[in-house]
Write a protein that holds these residues in place. Sequence first.
Motif, PDB file in Angstrom:
ATOM      1  N   SER A   6       8.138  -1.311  -9.871  1.00  0.00           N
ATOM      2  CA  SER A   6       6.970  -2.179  -9.810  1.00  0.00           C
ATOM      3  C   SER A   6       7.259  -3.407  -8.960  1.00  0.00           C
ATOM      4  CB  SER A   6       6.521  -2.597 -11.213  1.00  0.00           C
ATOM      5  OG  SER A   6       7.530  -3.313 -11.863  1.00  0.00           O
ATOM      6  N   CYS A   7       6.172  -3.956  -8.426  1.00  0.00           N
ATOM      7  CA  CYS A   7       6.285  -5.158  -7.611  1.00  0.00           C
ATOM      8  C   CYS A   7       6.630  -6.354  -8.510  1.00  0.00           C
ATOM      9  CB  CYS A   7       4.975  -5.393  -6.856  1.00  0.00           C
ATOM     10  SG  CYS A   7       3.570  -5.798  -7.923  1.00  0.00           S
ATOM     11  N   SER A  11       1.527  -5.649 -10.644  1.00  0.00           N
ATOM     12  CA  SER A  11       0.215  -5.035 -10.438  1.00  0.00           C
ATOM     13  C   SER A  11       0.251  -3.768  -9.584  1.00  0.00           C
ATOM     14  CB  SER A  11      -0.768  -6.045  -9.842  1.00  0.00           C
ATOM     15  OG  SER A  11      -0.338  -6.457  -8.568  1.00  0.00           O
ATOM     16  N   LEU A  12       1.370  -3.474  -8.940  1.00  0.00           N
ATOM     17  CA  LEU A  12       1.521  -2.262  -8.129  1.00  0.00           C
ATOM     18  C   LEU A  12       2.761  -1.527  -8.590  1.00  0.00           C
ATOM     19  CD1 LEU A  12       0.487  -0.559  -5.750  1.00  0.00           C
ATOM     20  CD2 LEU A  12       1.819  -2.032  -4.226  1.00  0.00           C
ATOM     21  N   VAL A  52       1.468   6.292  -6.776  1.00  0.00           N
ATOM     22  CA  VAL A  52       1.387   4.843  -6.621  1.00  0.00           C
ATOM     23  C   VAL A  52       0.094   4.384  -7.281  1.00  0.00           C
ATOM     24  CG1 VAL A  52       1.350   2.917  -4.993  1.00  0.00           C
ATOM     25  CG2 VAL A  52       2.725   4.941  -4.485  1.00  0.00           C
ATOM     26  N   GLY A  54      -2.374   1.042  -8.541  1.00  0.00           N
ATOM     27  CA  GLY A  54      -2.715  -0.348  -8.276  1.00  0.00           C
ATOM     28  C   GLY A  54      -3.288  -0.484  -6.882  1.00  0.00           C
ATOM     29  N   ASN A  55      -3.599  -1.703  -6.524  1.00  0.00           N
ATOM     30  CA  ASN A  55      -4.141  -1.982  -5.187  1.00  0.00           C
ATOM     31  C   ASN A  55      -3.013  -2.330  -4.244  1.00  0.00           C
ATOM     32  OD1 ASN A  55      -6.875  -1.693  -5.969  1.00  0.00           O
ATOM     33  ND2 ASN A  55      -6.783  -3.716  -6.918  1.00  0.00           N
ATOM     34  N   TRP A  56      -3.099  -1.825  -3.024  1.00  0.00           N
ATOM     35  CA  TRP A  56      -2.085  -2.129  -2.031  1.00  0.00           C
ATOM     36  C   TRP A  56      -2.728  -2.315  -0.675  1.00  0.00           C
ATOM     37  CZ3 TRP A  56      -2.162   2.956  -4.024  1.00  0.00           C
ATOM     38  CH2 TRP A  56      -2.545   3.947  -3.129  1.00  0.00           C
ATOM     39  N   ARG A  72       3.504   0.346   2.054  1.00  0.00           N
ATOM     40  CA  ARG A  72       2.512  -0.048   1.060  1.00  0.00           C
ATOM     41  C   ARG A  72       3.075  -1.239   0.311  1.00  0.00           C
ATOM     42  NH1 ARG A  72       0.903   5.763  -1.649  1.00  0.00           N
ATOM     43  NH2 ARG A  72      -0.293   6.541   0.118  1.00  0.00           N
ATOM     44  N   CYS A  74       2.143  -4.957  -2.157  1.00  0.00           N
ATOM     45  CA  CYS A  74       1.235  -5.632  -3.083  1.00  0.00           C
ATOM     46  C   CYS A  74       0.540  -6.799  -2.368  1.00  0.00           C
ATOM     47  CB  CYS A  74       2.017  -6.146  -4.293  1.00  0.00           C
ATOM     48  SG  CYS A  74       0.996  -7.093  -5.453  1.00  0.00           S
TER      49      CYS A  74
END
Length: 131
Positions: A6-7, A11-12, A52, A54-56, A72, A74
């Motif tokens: 995870s980032c 969130s990603l 993957v 979440g938003n990227w 990709r 965050c």
Amino acid sequence: MMRVASCRCGSLRANCSGEPIRLSVCHCRACQQRTGSAFSAQVRFPVDAVTVEGNWLEFVRIADSGREVTYRFCPSCGSTVSYMIDEWPDLIAVPVGLFDEADFPEPAYSIFEKNRQSWVSITGAETQHHP
């Protein structure tokens, strides 16, 4: 086995199932700039073993090798969570530092060593070293 990367803000995520194909380190300038460190370390999985979530945002660049690389990352914290190289469309790379687990094998490859910082030593018994 499921591993989750995870980032920094969480969130990603990259959910990776099974064992990685390989772990490698890269000393190229682009990886040094991306990580803010002396080199990058990443594991590669079959693309169908990684989801993957979440938003990227994506960033595409042409590497020194001439290959197209799609990152990709965050949009909130900027962490690169995965990337793909056009020459290997069936593989996806995930930075090792994003995983909570620290149970990966030693690197199989150490590449772009011509850019390696003089104080860095990659010492895996089976590691292949490439200029």
